[in-house]
Structures are given as C-alpha cells and as structure tokens.
Design an enzyme around this catalytic site. Sequence first.
Site, short mmCIF file in Angstrom:
data_model
loop_
_atom_site.label_atom_id
_atom_site.label_comp_id
_atom_site.label_asym_id
_atom_site.label_seq_id
_atom_site.Cartn_x
_atom_site.Cartn_y
_atom_site.Cartn_z
N ARG A 104 0.77 -1.10 0.40
CA ARG A 104 -0.23 -0.16 0.01
C ARG A 104 1.18 1.61 0.03
NH1 ARG A 104 -4.61 0.57 3.77
NH2 ARG A 104 -3.36 1.22 5.69
N THR A 108 -0.63 7.36 -0.52
CA THR A 108 -2.85 7.65 -1.22
C THR A 108 -3.07 6.09 -0.82
OG1 THR A 108 -1.49 5.73 -2.60
CG2 THR A 108 -1.17 8.16 -3.38
N ASP A 200 -0.24 -3.34 11.99
CA ASP A 200 0.58 -3.56 10.74
C ASP A 200 0.47 -5.36 10.42
OD1 ASP A 200 2.34 -4.63 8.55
OD2 ASP A 200 2.19 -1.73 7.85
N ASP A 203 4.20 -6.07 9.06
CA ASP A 203 5.70 -5.61 9.97
C ASP A 203 5.46 -6.87 11.69
OD1 ASP A 203 6.34 -4.18 8.36
OD2 ASP A 203 5.10 -1.66 10.06
#
Length: 209
Positions: A104, A108, A200, A203
């Site tokens: 991603r 944006t 995340d 991560d």
Amino acid sequence: MSKVVIFDHPLIQHKLTMMRDKNTGSLTFRELVKEVGTLMVYEITRDLPLEDIEIETPVTKMTGKVIAGKKLAIVPILRAGLGMVEGILELIPAAKVGHIGLYRDPVTHKPVEYFCKLPQDLADRDIFVVDPMLATGGSAEAAITMLKDKGAKKIILICLVGCPEGVAFIQKHHPDVDIYLAACDEKLDENCYIVPGLGDAGDRIFGTK
Ligand code: PRP
Ligand code: URA
C-alpha cells in the site's frame, strides 16, 4: 452478491485476541497467524464435495469417500499473506501456491504491484486468496483482478480482520467472490488502518517497522 462468513469458533476468537494484543511479539504473532489460517480453512472446507472410491482395508472391500472436484491453489498477498500459507498447507498439502506482491502506498493507500508468479492452470483450480488484513480492500481487489485476468474462475478471499469498507469494496468490484473473516471490525482510521484491528500485520509477522 457474494456471501460474507465470520467465524465465531472459540479457538479462532481466542487466538485473534492474542494477536490483537500489542504486547504479543513477532514469534507468537507469526504462530497465531498460521494457526488461525489452519482453523479457518478447516471450517471453509467443511462443504467440499465428496465422491466414492472402492478400496480394500486389511479386513474387507469397502466404498470410501474422498474429496472430489477441482484442485486448489493458495495465493497469498505478500508480504503478510505469507504468514497464513504454511497453516493452510498443513491441511491441503497438494495445493499449489502462487504469489502476488502488493504494498500500500503510504500516502494514497492504493496498492502498488511488485511481483506476480502464479500456477499456469488457474482456470482449473479453486483459488484461496489469503491476506490477514482487509482494510480499504484495494489490495485484495487488485489481487483478484490480476487472477481473473490470468484466467482464474473460482476465487474466495480469506482474511483474518476485515472492516465494512473493505467488505463493501470487494462486493462492489467482485460480487462473485465469497469473503471469509475471523472478525469484521468497526471502521478505518484516518491512515486507513483497521480500528481496533491489530496494527500492521506484515510488520508484526516479520518484526519490521
Ligand atoms: C497490508 C495487508 C494487506 C493490505 C490491506 O499490506 O497485508 O495486503 O495492507 O490494506 P488494503 O485493504 O487497504 O489494501 P501492506 O501494504 O502493509 O504490505 P505488507 O504485507 O508487505 O506489510
Ligand atoms: N494493513 C495492515 O497491516 N493493517 C491495517 O490495519 C490496514 C492495512
């Protein structure tokens, strides 16, 4: 319209809560992603069609049941989807595995493609697209479009944590794709992270930041 299934199995919910906890480190988080992937696919495959075969036990002849129909392919969306593959292969070791690399864009929030390697016989297989997170739905939508462009016909999407925005996005663009979740959370925040979510996923699986 596709169906959305949310698994309320106690083991799935228990493990998901452990994953959400910010104090859960990468080693445990990775193991939990794998385990929840296994449990979800165990539930998803409950309705696979069976066919009869004749076998002989050490005692006598009998008619046994085996899984009929098309073969499977698992397609993780890199990176985080990789965490679910091993757990699914434990149940379906003969599945082929394709890889779609998307990240991603941090500004944006739109998916950017960087890798695609898929089995050649996609049209002949049921495809499980796997990714722990369904946030805006952009990454899953792009992956499903790539698969359809390459001939895939029967696709389902398996994510651990989704949200109403992501579900609606997939249903709008791919109404033929059923969605399986362990939880559908409340909303997205201003950075398009799922709330409450688990942070995340990539991560946390790989210990990066
Ligand atoms: C995460 C996640 C999904 C995507 C979901 O991946 O694993 O692929 O974001 O967000 P979306 O529904 O808004 O597209 P990320 O881009 O962080 O890449 P990573 O797996 O390499 O960490
Ligand atoms: N990607 C993640 O890993 N987590 C989110 O909450 C949203 C996108």
